[in-house]
Design a protein around this motif. Sequence first.
Motif, PDB file in Angstrom:
ATOM      1  N   ALA A  58       0.824  -1.209   0.000  1.00  0.00           N
ATOM      2  CA  ALA A  58       0.000   0.000   0.000  1.00  0.00           C
ATOM      3  C   ALA A  58       0.859   1.260   0.000  1.00  0.00           C
ATOM      4  N   MET A  59       1.913   1.264   0.799  1.00  0.00           N
ATOM      5  CA  MET A  59       2.788   2.432   0.857  1.00  0.00           C
ATOM      6  C   MET A  59       3.481   2.688  -0.480  1.00  0.00           C
ATOM      7  N   ALA A  60       3.801   1.622  -1.193  1.00  0.00           N
ATOM      8  CA  ALA A  60       4.442   1.780  -2.499  1.00  0.00           C
ATOM      9  C   ALA A  60       3.518   2.473  -3.495  1.00  0.00           C
ATOM     10  N   LEU A  61       2.195   2.349  -3.279  1.00  0.00           N
ATOM     11  CA  LEU A  61       1.227   2.926  -4.216  1.00  0.00           C
ATOM     12  C   LEU A  61       0.692   4.283  -3.773  1.00  0.00           C
ATOM     13  N   GLN A  62       1.079   4.746  -2.603  1.00  0.00           N
ATOM     14  CA  GLN A  62       0.550   6.027  -2.104  1.00  0.00           C
ATOM     15  C   GLN A  62       0.756   7.209  -3.048  1.00  0.00           C
ATOM     16  N   PRO A  63       1.879   7.290  -3.762  1.00  0.00           N
ATOM     17  CA  PRO A  63       2.044   8.423  -4.685  1.00  0.00           C
ATOM     18  C   PRO A  63       1.025   8.429  -5.829  1.00  0.00           C
ATOM     19  N   ARG A  64       0.317   7.313  -6.031  1.00  0.00           N
ATOM     20  CA  ARG A  64      -0.588   7.201  -7.183  1.00  0.00           C
ATOM     21  C   ARG A  64      -2.059   7.353  -6.804  1.00  0.00           C
ATOM     22  N   GLY A  65      -2.343   7.591  -5.535  1.00  0.00           N
ATOM     23  CA  GLY A  65      -3.725   7.754  -5.110  1.00  0.00           C
ATOM     24  C   GLY A  65      -3.868   7.522  -3.621  1.00  0.00           C
ATOM     25  N   LYS A  66      -5.028   7.842  -3.100  1.00  0.00           N
ATOM     26  CA  LYS A  66      -5.261   7.710  -1.661  1.00  0.00           C
ATOM     27  C   LYS A  66      -5.398   6.242  -1.258  1.00  0.00           C
TER      28      LYS A  66
END
Length: 295
Positions: free
Chosen positions: A190-198
């Motif tokens: 989840a943290m790896a995807l944070q830059p791409r959305g909430k």
Amino acid sequence: MSDGPSVAVVIASLGRPDLIKDIIARMELQTRKPDILLFSTVTPQDLPEDFVDSTTVKAIFGPKGLTRQRNAALDYLGGRYDIVLFYDDDFIPSRFSIQNVALFFHGHPEVAGATGHVLVDGINTSGIGKEEGERIVAHYDRDQEFSDVVEAELVGLYGCNMAYRMSAIGSTRFDERLRLYAWQEDIDFAMALQPRGKIVKTRAFAGVHQGLKHGRTPGLRLGYSQVINPLYLAAKGTMPIGFALKLITKNLLANHLKMLAPEPWVDRKGRARGNWAGLWDVFRGRLTPEKIEDL
């Protein structure tokens, strides 16, 4: 929602064919069926004897380990589906879950990933039986009213019941250095995807996590992961260091304080031994989550 986002349901499983059989039956009762129900397993023996492969219910086989099995599923799905919904194999979803996942993501284009509402969680108890879990979900479904409210933004999601927008995932994959049960892999991803959305929590979709104990990681291995994995993720930058230290301290205290009178379903002595093995490796500068395969 026939023209809404497509939803793929992924379950990584090992050695629990009875649970796979239950999941297939529950998906048949959904108010909207998943566009594909994909089981990522290791051998055909992980499946029920009467399993039938079809265009909408599939099984794939690959190396053992939660991150590897989830990655194999993501590779299989490619870019053909809009949403991927990960369930643990002992999760009992509301019969409105697939419909409501589609509705939630349709209404929240800013969200990359969401974890649903866990009505009851058996992970910290001896576990919740099938009949009891289904009774709780049925009671919830009788009064169920859809709400797509975002309750909170999170550091990470809860892996037993989490959904992601496939366009946000792209080529990102679960970290395969987190082996076997892959403790904290859900926060890392989840943290790896944070830059791409909430990354959020919602009550839009719900269910019961049985927390069944057969097939889970032995105490020694889990205890090692309780120390090494958070520090490894902090070094990667996918877990805040303060969060990691609190997590480690909480588990160290729980394992040692409860060791003399442990819960029947928890190997506290094994976990404590694993904690010390992890601390020794930290002292030597070794952050090696994959070592649990050798313990």
